[in-house]
Design a protein around this motif. Structure first.
Motif: not given
Length: 785
Positions: A54-55, A60-62, A50-52, A65
């Motif tokens: 990736a952060g 890259d969060p995309l 998930d984005a967390h 995904a």
């Protein structure tokens, strides 16, 4: 500022630091809400997150995904932590179920954040891993709060004290008294101080110090303040030192208040309980077993490389863990134990727990012994090494103690030997001296009848004394042995008639003499005496008759064969066994069988030197003796004689030399410090027709040897005052290289082995000797020159 004001200021600083720690704890709990998650498709090697996630990892969060290669799981991990996390993930991929690790992430701007990762595997019906999913949480603030707590524990006022072993009082500082709620003073009784400590905790002052300095770690305890009754937490640290003014130790230490840090620790403990129960249990077990174990724990791959090691490696062996991890386990093993160590770390998932004793080389090159157990799991081997070095040292001390005991037993044997010698020699001297006195009186009275009877009695007693002397030299391994290659089979065959007559009609004699028997290096005459002595002992053990077997066999002894046999060495031996069907011996009799003057026969029927003489002869020959016996089952005595590995042909001396004629005026130099012996030798020389020159020692003989006088033979005692006989012979051969030398010896350690002592043209005769034997030696040596 007075002491009270200073204490208040330091207490205020401490409270401020605790408040900051609490604030960081709150931030930690808030940050725990920002949790990143991932899922690892093991079969397709794809990672989604998930984005967390990736952060936190700076990616890259995309892309996450849609799915990325699984190698991006390790992106951003601090280089010093990558190996450790890869090994942990490899365990998951191999079938381990739980993943729980703290590690660092290195941001592009150089900032380091601490991450806690926790995950599990999903297994199929065959227990094969399908998916690996889990969560990430930033725990940087928690790590910082923990470090702040560590610093806070050492802050504040410190009370000092000093205690000397044997004293009931302690020298203390004023702050020490204030921390306990006591009126400031310089000295306090030990009992007064320790009464303030909670009964379940360790006392502040150890009433009895250890005898040697011990390693010391922080000790925490509760006290009840004397002034207010308040319970506070204190900590103690210090060290043991040798006291310069007294024979003992003194302990110098400090105490300080850790009450506030204990409270914050409790808050942290409660906060950490919000983590999953399984992770908490595994963390606790790792801290207790892995971190605090006094045994060596290690994870080793199938290639023998150490993947992980616990702190005990540093504590016991002195290695930094960074220098152990990534190193081959076999590099720490001695060359002699490599095979055993290789078997220990062989990969075998079906292997049960095994134990192997191996030593490791420490950082300081010393050896430490461990008892190792190994268990295979997945493609890893888990090693457990229990330190048995203290037990090894105790065993060594025990061996040294046993050696001292054996030495004491040897001294007891010497005492027994001395008493036995005195007893037997007094009997023999009585026979010699008494017979000579009777003959002297009868000759004075012109009574010549029956003199032969007393002469024979004197000669018999003297011969018994000579035999006892030879046995003593054999027992002490100091007799002069003529060690040379010997065919034992024909030697025993030549003794058959003598043995048959000795054993009598009630005992049957059987021999087992293989034709391919090796030659032995031994003294043939002494071996004959040994076999005859053993046969007589066997006969006496079979009063109702029986069977005696003399057996010869080739025997190669290995390290396992000689284990527990005193003085035995690995090699090839010819074994001569004398086996009887007699009464046998009890274990306590076997233990004493080789002791001097030990005998089971009635007084006057045995000297007790037979077996001890055999033992000394065989040991001096480079072999050893074994006894196997049991009551009612007969006895087997085996002589192990060194094998002759070289080809050998008998010389003329070995075959026998025809007696030469009388002398024809040849000159013989006799060097002997004993006037009586010198008188006898000169008389024999003159009877044989030789011209004799006498010298009492080497110093008087050297000028004669270096003169131009004719000398055809040198007869010299080995044990002379000043120059010994061997040195005198070397001096003589410098100017007379072909001079024949006959040595006379009663006892000389250097002449124990004739083959090593004698050179060509030399021979030896042992005291006491028969005059006919001396005459034959002289005639043969002069004739051979």
């Amino acid at each position: 500022m007075d002491d009270t004001g200073s204490a208040r200021a330091e207490l205020s600083d401490l409270q401020h630091q605790i408040a900051e720690a609490r604030q960081r704890l709150d931030l930690t709990l808030e940050a725990a809400g920002a949790v990143g998650s991932w899922e690892w498709d093991i079969a397709n090697q794809r990672l989604t997150a998930d984005a967390h996630f990736a952060g936190l990892t700076g990616q890259d969060p995309l892309a996450f995904a849609n799915g990325v290669p699984t190698t991006q799981f390790f992106t951003g991990i601090h280089p010093e932590d990558v190996r450790r996390i890869r090994i942990a993930v490899a365990g998951i991929l191999a079938g381990a179920e739980v993943f729980s690790k703290d590690y660092r992430l290195l941001k592009d701007d150089g900032v380091i954040r601490w991450i806690h990762a926790e995950g599990r595997t999903v297994l199929d019906e065959l227990d094969r891993p399908l998916r690996f999913h889990g969560t990430l949480v930033d725990v940087t603030d928690r790590k910082r709060a923990e470090e702040q707590l560590r610093v806070a524990q050492t802050a504040g006022r410190v009370g000092t004290f000093e205690h000397t072993d044997g004293y009931g009082t302690v020298a203390v500082s004023r702050q020490f008294c204030r921390l306990l709620g006591l009126h400031p003073t310089d000295v306090l009784p030990v009992r007064t101080i320790n009464l303030l400590v909670h009964p379940d905790d360790r006392p502040i002052i150890d009433p009895k110090l250890p005898s040697t300095p011990q390693p010391e770690r922080n000790i925490e305890f509760r006290i009840t303040r004397a002034d207010s009754g308040e319970t506070r937490w204190l900590a103690r640290r210090g060290e043991y030192l040798q006291d310069l003014d007294a024979n003992g130790l003194r302990y110098i230490g400090v105490i300080y208040d850790i009450t506030q840090s204990k409270r914050v620790e409790e808050q942290l403990r409660l906060a950490n309980e919000t983590l999953s129960e399984s992770v908490r249990e595994r963390t606790r077990e790792r801290n207790q077993v892995w971190q605090n174990s006094r045994d060596l724990l290690a994870v080793v791959g199938v290639d023998g490389i150490i993947r992980d090691a616990n702190p005990a490696w540093r504590a016991i062996l002195g290695y930094e863990l960074a220098k152990i991890i990534g190193r081959s386990f076999l590099e720490l093993i001695t060359q002699e134990e490599l095979d055993a160590a290789s078997r220990l770390i062989e990969f075998d998932p079906q292997r049960l727990l095994t134990s192997t004793d191996l030593s490791l080389t420490a950082a300081d090159e010393s050896l430490h012994w461990f008892s190792w157990d190994a268990v295979a799991e997945g493609e890893l081997i888990y090693l457990y090494g229990h330190n048995i070095t203290p037990e090894r040292k105790q065993a060594e001390i025990l061996r040294e103690t046993e050696a001292l005991l054996r030495q004491s037993q040897k001294m007891e044997a010497v005492g027994q030997l001395t008493g036995g010698i005195a007893h037997d020699f007094n009997n023999m001297l009585t026979g010699v001296i008494g017979s000579l006195e009777v003959m002297k009186r009868r000759i004075a009275n012109q009574r010549y009848d029956d003199l032969d009877r007393f002469m024979n009695a004197a000669i018999t007693s003297a011969q018994r004394a000579a035999a006892l002397t030879h046995r003593l030299l054999a027992f002490s391994r100091r007799q002069s042995l003529d060690r040379k290659p010997t065919d034992v089979v024909p030697l025993i065959e030549s003794m058959r008639d003598l043995l048959s007559r000795t054993l009598g009609e009630q005992i049957s004699l059987e021999t087992v003499l293989p034709a391919d028997s090796w030659q032995a290096i031994t003294d043939a005459n002494q071996l004959e005496n040994a076999i005859l002595n053993l046969a007589i002992n066997a006969r006496d053990a079979m009063p109702e008759g029986g069977q005696l077997i003399i057996q010869v066999a080739n025997k190669t002894l290995s390290g396992r064969d000689i284990r527990g046999i005193d003085g035995a060495v690995v090699g090839d031996y010819l074994r001569v066994s004398v086996i009887d069907t007699g009464e046998g011996m009890a274990p306590e009799v076997i233990d004493k069988a080789f002791d001097p003057f030990f005998t089971t026969k009635p007084i006057g029927q045995g000297t007790g030197l037979g077996l001890s003489m055999i033992y000394g002869f065989v040991r001096q020959s480079g072999g050893h003796v074994e006894i196997e016996s049991a009551l009612g089952n007969g006895t087997t005595v085996s002589l192990y004689l060194p094998r002759n590995a070289k080809t050998w042909a008998p010389s003329a001396t070995d075959i026998g030399v025809v007696t030469t004629p009388m002398g024809s005026g040849e000159t013989v130099l006799i060097v002997e410090d004993d006037a009586s012996v010198r008188l006898l030798v000169v008389d024999v020389l003159e009877e044989l027709g030789y011209s004799a020159i006498e010298a009492g020692d080497g110093d008087h003989a050297v000028p004669i040897l270096q003169s131009g006088a004719r000398i055809d033979l040198l007869i010299s005692d080995v044990g002379l005052p000043g120059l010994n006989g061997r040195q005198l012979a070397e001096i003589a051969r410098q100017t007379r290289p072909d001079l024949r030398v006959l040595f006379i010896t009663g006892y000389a350690a250097m002449a124990a082995s004739r083959s090593e002592f004698l050179e060509p043209g030399m021979d030896m005769i042992t005291k006491p000797f028969a005059l006919d034997d001396l005459a034959t030696k002289i005639r043969n040596m002069v004739a051979s020159g």
